[in-house]
Design a protein around this motif. Structure first.
Motif, PDB file in Angstrom:
ATOM      1  N   TRP A 302     -43.916 -43.331  23.523  1.00 18.41           N
ATOM      2  CA  TRP A 302     -45.373 -43.442  23.377  1.00 18.41           C
ATOM      3  C   TRP A 302     -45.836 -42.751  22.104  1.00 18.41           C
ATOM      4  O   TRP A 302     -46.727 -43.239  21.397  1.00 18.41           O
ATOM      5  N   GLY A 330     -53.304 -41.425  26.687  1.00 23.11           N
ATOM      6  CA  GLY A 330     -52.430 -41.283  27.844  1.00 23.11           C
ATOM      7  C   GLY A 330     -53.168 -40.760  29.061  1.00 23.11           C
ATOM      8  O   GLY A 330     -52.979 -41.259  30.180  1.00 23.11           O
ATOM      9  N   ARG A 334     -53.847 -42.829  32.608  1.00 19.86           N
ATOM     10  CA  ARG A 334     -53.532 -42.339  33.954  1.00 19.86           C
ATOM     11  C   ARG A 334     -54.763 -42.299  34.845  1.00 19.86           C
ATOM     12  O   ARG A 334     -54.695 -42.620  36.045  1.00 19.86           O
TER      13      ARG A 334
END
Length: 399
Positions: A302, A330, A334
């Protein structure tokens, strides 16, 4: 009445679009301020710790600034010249090393490199272009850095911005917190805390790992007398933020140089291998788990994707912002995944109905209701008697 979700998404999307357009148009101009903000963010925990030790915020920032200036001067005067000198020498020696490797492979395994074959031609072309291409890459990189940063921005604007942002960091955070939309303030604080945990854990933790590994590799390779060992050790340590990449590239380069320099003396070649083996064992079993930890949430793939995408979109500014933006994206990914798993789109069930408004119940001492009913009954009797007396008096007057 709350703002509809569709309108909220529209406004936040417009804000994100404005931010990206601003970065694209003004990236080179705002880069010194971004660098200053990043340095202030990294140094803020040190300032907070000095404040807890009894120093004022101003004095803490002055102490940090003085220490940073001394460290920067030491790096520029002592380390940078060695790195540049060894990097230049390695680039100039690389074609000769490839020549030696080609001669060795050709003499020992002629069937692997036939005369005029593709492998031989590739090695020959690589040898001829190695110095030129690496030289162009180095000059282009240094030229772009000079063009982007500039001497004034690097030595004046960035330190000044860092000083003032570090001085007012806590007040700025409190001010931004006060401007958050009240309906989403708790959620934004939670997401910001997760981004801060991921970013600080990676940047500060990985920075300490790089410092430890760089010290070990560079000093150990220099101790065994490996040419360009100081530069190779620093390069391997810097690339260690991607698991196995640093040790593979640095180890392969170091072993190649050792084979070229220590051929016929396997003890020193083995010493180079042992140095990288120790570094890898210590990094994998102690440094990464204890310092960086598993809570960072920045997967190497990533991170590489973020560096490639943001670097291609915004150039050097994108490379500077790749890590914080990767951490933010990120965390948002999530968060959206959590919401999706709770939504009817995933569960296939309609959301539960809104709870009824709460019923207000007042507690009273025992007998209160009976007493109130008795009083109401007495008041009603008195009212009936008063009405009867009034009606009787009216009848007497009419008679």
């Amino acid at each position: 009445m709350s703002v509809p979700v569709r309108k909220q998404v529209m406004w936040w999307g417009i804000a994100a679009l404005v931010l990206f357009v601003t970065m694209w148009l003004l990236g080179q101009a705002i880069l010194p301020f971004l660098l200053g903000a990043g340095i202030a963010y990294m140094l803020d925990p040190i300032a907070d710790r000095l404040e807890r030790m009894g120093l004022s915020r101003t004095m803490a920032v002055v102490v940090i600034t003085a220490g940073a200036v001394l460290m920067l001067a030491a790096v520029i005067l002592l380390i940078v010249p060695i790195l540049l000198r060894q990097a230049t020498a390695l680039i100039e020696t690389a074609p000769e090393m490839f020549d030696q490797a080609r001669i060795f492979v050709t003499s020992r395994f002629p069937e692997m490199v036939p005369e005029g074959g593709t492998v031989g031609s590739a090695l020959k072309d690589l040898r001829e272009s190695m110095g030129e291409q690496l030289g162009k890459l180095a000059s282009t990189l240094l030229g772009s850095v000079r063009g982007v940063l500039g001497v004034v921005a690097l030595f004046v604007i960035v330190p000044v911005v860092t000083f003032y942002l570090l001085l007012d960091w806590d007040r700025m955070v409190a001010k931004i917190d006060g401007l958050l939309p009240r309906e989403h303030a708790a959620t934004i604080r939670r997401l910001a805390t997760e981004v801060d945990g991921a970013l600080s854990g990676f940047v500060r933790g990985q920075g300490l790992v790089i410092l430890i590994l760089g010290t070990w590799y560079s000093l150990a390779l220099a101790f065994v007398g490996l040419p360009f060992g100081f530069f190779i050790g620093i390069m391997a340590a810097v690339l260690s933020f991607i698991p196995y990449v640093g040790v593979l590239i640095g180890g392969a380069t170091a072993i190649g140089v050792a084979l070229f320099s220590f051929w016929g003396d396997p003890v020193w070649i083995g010493a180079v291998v042992v140095i990288f083996a120790i570094g890898q064992v210590v990094e994998g079993n102690y440094l990464q788990p204890k310092i960086v930890g598993g809570h960072v949430g920045l997967h190497p793939v990533w991170l590489l994707l973020a560096l490639s995408v943001f670097g291609a979109l915004f150039g050097f500014v994108g490379l500077v912002l790749a890590v914080p933006l990767a951490a933010a994206v990120g965390v948002l990914a999530r968060f959206m995944t959590e919401r999706y798993l709770e939504s009817p789109l995933y569960t296939g069930k309609s959301p539960p109905p809104e709870p009824a408004p709460p019923l207000l119940v007042e507690l009273a001492p025992r007998g209160t209701l009976a007493a109130e009913l008795h009083e109401a009954y007495l008041r009603e009797e008195e009212e009936d008697e008063r009405i009867a007396d009034a009606q009787g008096g009216m009848a007497n007057r009419q008679g």
